[in-house]
Design an enzyme around this catalytic site. Structure first.
Site, PDB file in Angstrom:
ATOM      1  CG  ASP A   1      -2.300   0.795   0.956  1.00  8.44           C
ATOM      2  OD1 ASP A   1      -2.421   1.735  -0.025  1.00  8.44           O
ATOM      3  OD2 ASP A   1      -3.300   0.584   1.677  1.00  8.44           O
TER       4      ASP A   1
HETATM    5  C1  NOJ Z   1      -4.191   3.898  -0.014  1.00 15.31           C
HETATM    6  C2  NOJ Z   1      -5.211   3.036   0.110  1.00 15.31           C
HETATM    7  O1  NOJ Z   1      -5.353   2.242   1.493  1.00 15.31           O
HETATM    8  C3  NOJ Z   1      -5.405   1.930  -0.905  1.00 15.31           C
HETATM    9  O2  NOJ Z   1      -6.483   1.289  -1.043  1.00 15.31           O
HETATM   10  C4  NOJ Z   1      -5.135   2.521  -2.322  1.00 15.31           C
HETATM   11  O3  NOJ Z   1      -5.172   1.608  -3.490  1.00 15.31           O
HETATM   12  C5  NOJ Z   1      -3.866   3.282  -2.546  1.00 15.31           C
HETATM   13  N1  NOJ Z   1      -3.776   4.418  -1.400  1.00 15.31           N
HETATM   14  C6  NOJ Z   1      -3.560   3.815  -3.696  1.00 15.31           C
HETATM   15  O4  NOJ Z   1      -4.428   4.751  -3.999  1.00 15.31           O
END
Ligand code: NOJ
Length: 745
Positions: A290
């Site tokens: 993430d």
């Molecule tokens: C953080 C989020 O937790 C995740 O779900 C997302 O795909 C990413 N950012 C990218 O935007």
């Protein structure tokens, strides 16, 4: 001077490209692209390999803190193999051209984006869609999202989020399928299949990404990013199954979660990424972190600094670093020091290149760049109609006193509330490239009907979603006095749910409830239409409103779908997939609780209860009303005693006893009465959605095997134990008939 060997590479690949049409996500232990992948790998420098392990956001949009600029040079220099937050054919083509024509090896980029519930045509939020319990419709919604995204240059969505959650305070419940692992697993499979299809031979499928691995939906106190701490049994019985279902359905990528699990952040968790994911579940795709979750292992207190964090992540099995630039900055150094082996890097790069081959990008890096297709697919009439259709299936009727709904044609209506004429919030949180201003609001839909049917329609906002300004109440009350019926459209703004949007109080924000009290005081029937991303608490409204309709955030055609429901052009059929508490003090509250040694008894003191509130929820899991009524005949079970090889057949006859056709979601639950470890009082193990005409009956049959009765026993083996079980069926998780059976060796 830059070495231009793209033609050489193309030739090499052509020679090797004998086998291509590989089913998406099949769990193949042998990589069909191995020789092609290896021929590319052989040409790569260590820097270029690390580049493939790196993904950056572009400067178009932000879904987290921006710590990195100058990504175009990264592409040119082979320092980045994937990008996110960049879409449209024009933009992705421009960036792909840099990769293919200006980088030394010309390896195509992968474009990812958070297409959570639609790209431009926005569908209901996933929590809403899950309430349809309609797997075909959910798969179709993902398939349309994939087709639009693919037409707009995208290869990869960061979805589905399959995190089970029993925490309405947690803003991200809107992105999941609710509290139940059985239903959650089926929905995970449907969504992966919708996004990816059977293969990537065409141009309308994109890579799915199961997230957030693992346990992200159980943050302590419902605060996003907070610590997760649960027993291994709870993890394996409840939280892990939907990820496993998504992997088994063939998801080609998976995203690590921000949280720690038993003290180890997921991004540095070798057991999770290597043992559980790859060894136990046979995952052959790649693992992306993430957003900056490698770097965050320093804050977690798991890594001393970014370099150390990168080493932990690479050695744990992370293949791609999202936005952290840790691999880019330090991995080479760590390899030189012998802390990370080049073999580990090669394996990660192989996994990433394999996916690029599976997508067909080496054959045609511009496969997803077709302006004509983009124009025809995005926001097509068919897609918008499909969005309206699934929105109707996702709307839950919670209360309907004296048949207040459906609305009688011709009656005058006062449409009030901050969300009545609102378009922007209909797309909800995590709405990709959705355009709120293109949505049809409830007011738009009612105006259209009023113009056609000639009834009197008035509108007043009454108040804002948040804040304490009550100056608009008098207008709302005054138009309400003159109307036959009041429809109050209230709820949360889309920013109140989603990532980093936990709430300690899950009431209607601002003065909305106060306004509803004034509307009810007019003596006119009040229909409360809710728009929100999580279960809310509203006991006063539950008691005093004439009707309550939970619409979630319904997407691009939300207003039309809501009007369809309110007028009875579509008979509501959805049922809740998350328990609605009466009060925040009951959270976490979910249907699949344990009995405890002192089960609930409201009449005595010394048992598991509160002094100031009952234990039961406002609305239980599986609950939802219809404009018709259904009766359940007596539940029948095929026998009393079963061996492990037998099939348990349960059947129940359902009759539509009302006057309109309608769909009922018949639910089947089980309980294991005595186990080597205690078992929940109910667990969903089957359901069927049946459409019945007035007076029509259907016998709904469920078949269970001993596998459906299995769990992680005292020694953590997954199996059923002999003993007594209840088989239960009914319209929701509370109104159940039960039959007792025995499972014998
Ligand atoms: C953080 C989020 O937790 C995740 O779900 C997302 O795909 C990413 N950012 C990218 O935007």
């Amino acid at each position: 001077m830059r070495l231009r060997i793209w033609p050489v590479l193309a030739l090499l690949l052509l020679i090797n490209s004998c086998k291509t049409n590989v089913p998406a996500g099949s769990k193949q232990t042998v990589d069909p692209y191995r020789s092609q992948v290896d021929s590319v790998l052989a040409l790569m420098t260590l820097d270029e390999k690390i580049g493939q392990m790196t993904i950056f956001t572009t400067d178009w949009e932000s879904t987290g803190p921006t710590i990195r600029e100058g990504y175009q040079n990264d592409i040119r220099n082979g320092n980045c193999g994937a990008l996110f937050n960049s879409h449209t054919v024009a933009f992705t083509r421009k960036l792909q051209e840099i990769a293919v024509k200006e980088s030394r090896l010309g390896i195509p980029l992968l474009f990812g984006y958070d297409v959570i519930h639609g790209y431009k045509t926005i569908f209901p939020i996933p929590l809403g869609e899950s309430c349809s319990w309609d797997l075909a419709a959910i798969e179709q919604s993902a398939a349309i999202a994939a087709a639009e995204s693919a037409a707009a240059g995208l290869h990869w969505t960061f979805a589905p989020m399959v995190d089970i959650s029993r925490e309405p305070r947690w803003g991200r419940v809107m992105e999941g399928a609710g509290e139940d692992p059985y239903l959650g697993s089926l929905i995970a499979r449907a969504r992966v299949h919708g996004f990816q299809g059977d293969n990537f031979n065409g141009t309308d499928k994109i890579l799915a990404c199961i997230k957030h691995f693992a346990g992200y939906g159980a943050p302590i106190a419902g605060r996003d990013y907070n610590t997760v701490d649960m027993s291994m049994r709870m993890f394996r019985d409840v939280y892990l199954p939907p990820y496993e279902a998504g992997i088994a359905a063939g998801a080609r990528t998976i995203m690590t979660s921000f949280n720690e699990l038993d003290g180890v952040p997921s991004t540095g968790n070798k057991w999770l990424l290597n043992d559980v994911l790859r060894k136990e579940n046979g995952f052959t795709g790649f693992v992306v972190t993430d957003y900056t979750s490698i770097n965050e292992m320093v804050n977690h207190g798991f890594a001393a600094d970014d370099k150390h964090a990168g080493e932990l992540a690479a050695n744990a099995g992370v293949d791609m670093d999202m936005q952290g630039a840790v691999f880019q900055r330090y991995l080479k150094e760590s390899i030189a020091a012998g802390v990370v082996s080049e073999k580990t890097v090669d394996e990660a790069v192989r996994r990433i290149l394999r996916i690029k081959f599976e997508l067909g990008l080496f054959k045609d890096p511009f496969k997803y760049c077709n302006e004509a297709r983009e124009k025809a697919e995005v926001f097509s009439q068919a897609n918008l109609e499909a969005s309206r259709a699934i929105a109707r299936k996702s709307i839950v009727l919670l209360k309907n006193d004296n048949k207040t709904l459906p609305l009688t044609k011709g009656k005058s209506i006062a449409l009030v509330g901050p969300l009545a004429a609102d378009r922007e919030n209909l797309i909800g949180a995590w709405s990709g490239a959705g355009e709120g201003d293109k949505c049809v609001s409830v007011y738009d839909a009612f105006r259209e009907r009023a113009a056609k049917d000639g009834f009197r329609l008035t509108h007043a906002k009454g108040c804002a979603i948040q804040g304490d300004d009550t100056s608009g109440f008098s207008e709302a009350v005054s138009i309400s006095r003159d109307a036959d019926i009041i429809i109050a459209v209230v709820g949360e703004s889309k920013e109140m749910s989603g990532e980093a949007s936990s709430r300690a109080f899950i009431t209607l924000p601002g003065v909305q409830e106060q306004m509803i009290k004034e509307l009810v005081a007019t003596g006119k029937p009040v229909v409360v239409v809710l728009m929100n991303g999580r279960p809310l608490t509203f006991p006063w409204i539950a008691e005093h409103a004439a009707a309550i309709v939970e619409t979630w955030w319904t997407g691009s055609r939300g207003g039309l779908a809501i009007a369809d429901i309110l007028y009875g052009d579509y008979n509501p059929s959805a049922k809740l997939t998350m328990t609605f508490p009466r009060d925040i003090g009951q959270v976490p509250i979910f249907y699949s609780q344990k009995n405890t040694g002192r089960p609930y008894d409201p009449n005595t003191k010394w048992n598991s209860r509160y002094q100031d509130i009952v234990n039961s929820p406002q609305y239980p899991f599986g609950f939802g009303l219809s404009y018709t009524t259904f009766t359940y005949d007596s539940l029948k079970v095929s026998g009393k005693q079963y061996t492990f090889k037998d099939t348990i057949v349960a059947s129940v006859k359902i009759t539509n006893t009302g006057s309109v056709k309608g769909e009922e979601i018949v639910q089947l639950y089980v309980r294991d009465l005595v186990g080597s470890v205690t078992r929940p009082v109910k667990e969903l193990k089957g359901f069927e959605k049946v459409m019945l005409a007035p007076g029509e009956s259907k016998n709904v049959i469920f078949k269970l095997t001993s596998n459906d009765l299995a769990f992680h026993t005292a020694d953590m083996t997954f199996k059923a134990e002999p003993g007594t079980f209840w088989i239960m069926a009914g319209p929701d998780s509370e109104r159940l008939q039960k039959r007792e059976i025995r499972l014998i060796e």
